[in-house]
Design an enzyme around this catalytic site. Structure first.
Site, short mmCIF file in Angstrom:
data_model
loop_
_atom_site.label_atom_id
_atom_site.label_comp_id
_atom_site.label_asym_id
_atom_site.label_seq_id
_atom_site.Cartn_x
_atom_site.Cartn_y
_atom_site.Cartn_z
N GLY A 13 -24.57 7.09 -6.58
CA GLY A 13 -25.29 7.70 -5.24
C GLY A 13 -25.22 9.16 -4.67
N SER A 14 -24.60 9.36 -5.47
CA SER A 14 -24.74 11.06 -5.14
C SER A 14 -26.27 11.70 -4.75
CB SER A 14 -24.07 12.16 -6.13
OG SER A 14 -25.02 12.35 -6.90
N ASN A 15 -27.32 11.58 -5.38
CA ASN A 15 -28.50 11.95 -5.17
C ASN A 15 -29.22 11.24 -3.70
OD1 ASN A 15 -29.96 13.66 -6.88
ND2 ASN A 15 -28.29 12.20 -8.57
N MET A 91 -30.43 2.04 -12.37
CA MET A 91 -30.17 1.91 -13.70
C MET A 91 -31.10 0.44 -14.44
SD MET A 91 -29.45 4.76 -14.55
CE MET A 91 -28.38 6.46 -15.08
N LEU A 93 -34.92 -1.32 -15.34
CA LEU A 93 -36.95 -0.82 -15.88
C LEU A 93 -37.25 -1.39 -14.44
CD1 LEU A 93 -37.66 1.48 -17.29
CD2 LEU A 93 -37.98 -0.14 -18.92
N ASN A 108 -38.92 9.56 -9.92
CA ASN A 108 -37.05 8.89 -10.49
C ASN A 108 -36.85 10.91 -11.09
OD1 ASN A 108 -35.49 8.02 -12.26
ND2 ASN A 108 -36.17 8.51 -13.47
N HIS A 110 -34.20 12.36 -13.66
CA HIS A 110 -33.28 11.93 -14.64
C HIS A 110 -32.76 13.65 -15.46
CE1 HIS A 110 -32.53 10.51 -19.12
NE2 HIS A 110 -32.85 11.19 -20.19
C1 GAR Z 1 -28.56 10.82 -11.74
O1 GAR Z 1 -27.78 12.39 -12.96
C2 GAR Z 1 -29.80 10.57 -12.36
O2 GAR Z 1 -30.59 11.47 -12.89
C3 GAR Z 1 -28.96 9.44 -13.23
O3 GAR Z 1 -28.31 9.02 -12.77
C4 GAR Z 1 -27.38 9.58 -12.45
C5 GAR Z 1 -27.12 9.15 -10.69
O4 GAR Z 1 -25.98 9.13 -10.41
N1 GAR Z 1 -31.07 8.93 -13.33
C6 GAR Z 1 -30.83 8.08 -15.03
O5 GAR Z 1 -30.30 8.41 -15.86
C7 GAR Z 1 -32.04 8.05 -14.77
N2 GAR Z 1 -32.65 7.55 -16.76
P1 GAR Z 1 -25.98 10.01 -8.09
O6 GAR Z 1 -25.69 8.08 -8.40
O7 GAR Z 1 -24.34 9.94 -8.43
O8 GAR Z 1 -26.88 9.57 -7.87
#
Ligand code: GAR
Length: 201
Positions: A13-15, A91, A93, A108, A110
């Site tokens: 969940g850093s995003n 993660m 679909l 989204n 990526h």
């Molecule tokens: C992020 O790097 C995001 O881009 C990736 O999962 C990570 C989640 O990090 N998403 C994918 O690979 C989608 N195909 P987070 O939980 O720290 O936000």
């Protein structure tokens, strides 16, 4: 009118955190109203709780199929009057059920320059391939994996001597910078889609 945003996250969940921080510091034209996870252990759920954001978790294993799972998610989204869905490391679909209901209102992120290195391991796959430049893509989500129209891309270089951990760190810095900006643009109604092309107004 301010948009009501739901963030879907499966893990760290850093995003989500970057969005929360952005909304605390800037005039995000929307409110992070809800966090959903398919994973009870997701740190994203803890982050939501810490910031007083409503959250819920459903386990896909409890449902006969993905449509049934999404029907339950949709009930909550409707109850919470959600306008926009932000996938942040979700993660799983999405099916046409949610996609059609929220067409052009799902983002989204990526960790690669799409269409290269799709999937759950975009950072490691690019690193192992030996590319010198990869990066981050923010795009509209559709029912195909890491596929919809692209809103933003920013390169991240793999310098000689970078470990995969260092490269990952560099990717996340860019993610946390550009994702909130893209969410803001969507909230402001400044993204116009024409086929696969997205114009920023
Ligand atoms: C992020 O790097 C995001 O881009 C990736 O999962 C990570 C989640 O990090 N998403 C994918 O690979 C989608 N195909 P987070 O939980 O720290 O936000």
């Amino acid at each position: 009118m301010r948009k009501r945003i739901a963030v879907f996250a499966s893990g760290f969940g850093s995003n989500l955190q970057a969005l929360i921080d952005f909304s605390a510091k800037n005039d995000l034209v929307g409110d992070i109203s809800l966090v959903f996870s398919n994973n009870a252990e997701a740190k994203a759920l803890e982050r939501a709780a810490k910031h007083g954001i409503n959250s819920f978790h459903l386990d896909p294993a409890d449902y006969a199929n993905r449509e049934e799972f999404e029907r339950e998610i949709l009930k909550v989204l409707e109850k919470e009057r959600i306008d926009i869905i932000v996938l942040a490391g979700y993660m799983f679909l999405l099916t046409d059920l949610i996609i059609s209901k929220y067409r052009n209102r799902i983002l989204n992120i990526h960790p690669a320059i799409l269409p290269s290195f799709k999937g759950a391991h975009g950072i490691k796959d690019a690193y192992d391939y030996g590319v010198k430049v990869s990066g981050v893509t923010v795009h509209f989500a559709d029912a195909e994996l890491d596929h919809g129209p692209i809103i933003m891309q920013e390169p991240v270089y793999i310098d000689q001597g970078d470990t995969v951990e260092k490269f990952e760190e560099k990717i996340h810095i860019v993610e946390h910078k550009i994702y909130p900006l893209a969410v803001q643009l969507l909230c402001q109604g400044r993204l116009r889609i024409n086929g696969r092309k997205v114009e920023i107004l």
